[in-house]
Write a protein that holds these residues in place. Structure first.
Motif, PDB file in Angstrom:
ATOM      1  N   ILE A   1      -4.296  -5.692  -0.681  1.00 39.11           N
ATOM      2  CA  ILE A   1      -5.623  -5.915  -1.262  1.00 39.11           C
ATOM      3  C   ILE A   1      -5.882  -7.428  -1.301  1.00 39.11           C
ATOM      4  N   THR A   2      -4.830  -8.197  -1.584  1.00 42.43           N
ATOM      5  CA  THR A   2      -4.974  -9.655  -1.586  1.00 42.43           C
ATOM      6  C   THR A   2      -5.316 -10.141  -0.176  1.00 42.43           C
TER       7      THR A   2
ATOM      8  N   THR B   1      -0.791  -9.281  -4.899  1.00 42.10           N
ATOM      9  CA  THR B   1      -1.502  -9.205  -6.173  1.00 42.10           C
ATOM     10  C   THR B   1      -0.884 -10.135  -7.210  1.00 42.10           C
TER      11      THR B   1
ATOM     12  N   SER C   1       5.199  -8.749   0.024  1.00 41.17           N
ATOM     13  CA  SER C   1       3.929  -9.474   0.199  1.00 41.17           C
ATOM     14  C   SER C   1       3.555  -9.480   1.679  1.00 41.17           C
ATOM     15  N   ASN C   2       2.326  -9.835   1.985  1.00 45.08           N
ATOM     16  CA  ASN C   2       1.910  -9.987   3.385  1.00 45.08           C
ATOM     17  C   ASN C   2       2.245 -11.401   3.855  1.00 45.08           C
TER      18      ASN C   2
ATOM     19  N   GLU D   1       5.570  -8.423   7.865  1.00 47.47           N
ATOM     20  CA  GLU D   1       5.116  -8.892   6.557  1.00 47.47           C
ATOM     21  C   GLU D   1       6.328  -9.425   5.810  1.00 47.47           C
TER      22      GLU D   1
ATOM     23  N   ARG E   1      -6.575   2.692  -2.941  1.00 48.75           N
ATOM     24  CA  ARG E   1      -5.339   2.695  -2.139  1.00 48.75           C
ATOM     25  C   ARG E   1      -4.317   3.677  -2.711  1.00 48.75           C
TER      26      ARG E   1
ATOM     27  N   LYS F   1       2.138   3.172   0.296  1.00 51.17           N
ATOM     28  CA  LYS F   1       2.842   2.396  -0.725  1.00 51.17           C
ATOM     29  C   LYS F   1       3.834   3.321  -1.428  1.00 51.17           C
TER      30      LYS F   1
HETATM   31  C1  PLP Z   1       5.546  -4.768   1.394  1.00 50.59           C
HETATM   32  C2  PLP Z   1       4.310  -5.335   0.772  1.00 50.59           C
HETATM   33  N1  PLP Z   1       3.376  -5.896   1.552  1.00 50.59           N
HETATM   34  C3  PLP Z   1       2.271  -6.439   1.039  1.00 50.59           C
HETATM   35  C4  PLP Z   1       2.028  -6.453  -0.331  1.00 50.59           C
HETATM   36  C5  PLP Z   1       0.785  -7.073  -0.871  1.00 50.59           C
HETATM   37  O1  PLP Z   1      -0.129  -6.105  -1.302  1.00 50.59           O
HETATM   38  P1  PLP Z   1      -1.220  -6.468  -2.400  1.00 50.59           P
HETATM   39  O2  PLP Z   1      -1.928  -7.686  -1.922  1.00 50.59           O
HETATM   40  O3  PLP Z   1      -2.120  -5.280  -2.414  1.00 50.59           O
HETATM   41  O4  PLP Z   1      -0.506  -6.673  -3.679  1.00 50.59           O
HETATM   42  C6  PLP Z   1       2.959  -5.856  -1.184  1.00 50.59           C
HETATM   43  C7  PLP Z   1       2.726  -5.828  -2.624  1.00 50.59           C
HETATM   44  O5  PLP Z   1       3.447  -5.288  -3.401  1.00 50.59           O
HETATM   45  C8  PLP Z   1       4.129  -5.274  -0.621  1.00 50.59           C
HETATM   46  O6  PLP Z   1       5.064  -4.707  -1.407  1.00 50.59           O
END
Ligand code: PLP
Length: 286
Positions: A206-207, A243, A183-184, A179, A50, A147
């Motif tokens: 990714i989670t 994550t 986080s999601n 979201e 990613r 990101k």
């Molecule tokens: C805006 C946003 N959405 C979703 C996520 C979740 O992503 P991941 O599961 O890869 O950590 C994050 C993680 O930092 C985020 O900042």
């Protein structure tokens, strides 16, 4: 404390980054966060992929291969004795003089890569008890799939939630939940799990990928379909995923209880399945 600076591991105090770095001047850069359990990375390939993909989307190249980066990261957590913790990686476009919004050819200026570690133990109590959320309009740009280190929209939303005494901000565009601020977002209604489909409006977590995988494998119905803030009012369970927080129950939204106002059975099951996936890669979680 050791850090990665470009392609070397050095003491943090040795790092020198120019004030004209475009990351500092324009937030012209991308990042990623990967977590280690028991001194071993979880979903490292996915996070490195990613990061490379985010960089490619803004026409940047990393100064090493994916394999070289993975080796550097593994060495970093060993040197910093990270058992359970997070590694933050960041890539910026490098020095931009004279100042110009338009970015120069990537071959002309070297990008700047850094990575740092933080020890962050799992907070089982929080994962059992859950967090609270506040609904905030999603004011971010239209490339949330990248990101980007430009996080003003996210941090302002989270700050708004904190001012209301809540832990996380649930973001919506015209009533559709996208979201959360970091986080999601997920909702459960009649035993079916809903989360926003990937695309330009959310980060492909990714989670999220891992939770979708384990849920489908366990035969739990999952739909990557949009849902609204109105749907949240009638949801049986709501949770956030990332994550660092894994699958985190959201027990109250805007001060009102979600379902029974405590962690529900579907989130609890997902948490167990996620831990099993972590244990497959990193060994038993103590
Ligand atoms: C805006 C946003 N959405 C979703 C996520 C979740 O992503 P991941 O599961 O890869 O950590 C994050 C993680 O930092 C985020 O900042």
């Amino acid at each position: 404390m050791k850090v990665i600076w470009n392609n070397e591991i050095v003491e943090r105090s040795e790092v020198k980054i120019d004030m004209e770095d475009r990351g500092y001047q324009f937030a012209d850069g991308v990042y990623d966060v990967v977590r280690a359990y028991n001194g071993k990375f979880f979903t490292l390939n996915e996070h490195v992929d990613r990061l490379f993909s985010s960089a490619e989307k803004i026409e940047m190249a990393l100064p090493f291969t994916k394999e070289e980066l993975k080796q550097l990261l593994s060495k970093l957590i060993q040197e910093n004795n990270i058992d359970t913790g997070n590694v933050y990686m960041q890539l910026t476009r490098g020095i931009g003089i004279p100042r110009n919004h338009s970015y120069p050819d990537s071959e002309l200026i070297p990008p700047v890569f850094t990575a740092t570690t933080t020890i962050v133990p799992r907070d089982q109590t929080k994962m059992d008890q859950g967090i609270t959320a506040f609904i905030v309009p999603d004011m971010r740009w239209l490339r949330c799939d990248i990101k980007s280190i430009s996080l003003l929209g996210n941090i302002m939303a989270k700050h708004e939630a904190h001012k209301k005494g809540c832990d996380e901000a649930i973001l919506h565009r015209d009533g559709v939940v996208t979201e959360c601020s970091s986080s999601n977002a997920w909702m459960i209604k009649n035993d079916t799990i809903y989360t926003h489909p990937d695309g330009n409006l959310i980060l492909p977590g990714i989670t999220k990928i891992m939770l979708l995988k384990v849920a489908r494998k366990a035969g739990i119905p999952v739909k990557e379909e949009v849902f609204t803030i109105k749907d949240l009012e009638e949801a049986d369970e709501v949770f956030a995923s990332s994550t660092t927080i894994e699958a985190m129950p959201i027990t109250h939204i805007n001060g009102n209880p979600v379902g029974q106002g405590k962690r529900g059975p579907v989130v609890e099951k997902l948490q167990q399945l996620y831990v099993e996936a972590v244990e497959e890669q990193c060994g038993q979680i103590r």
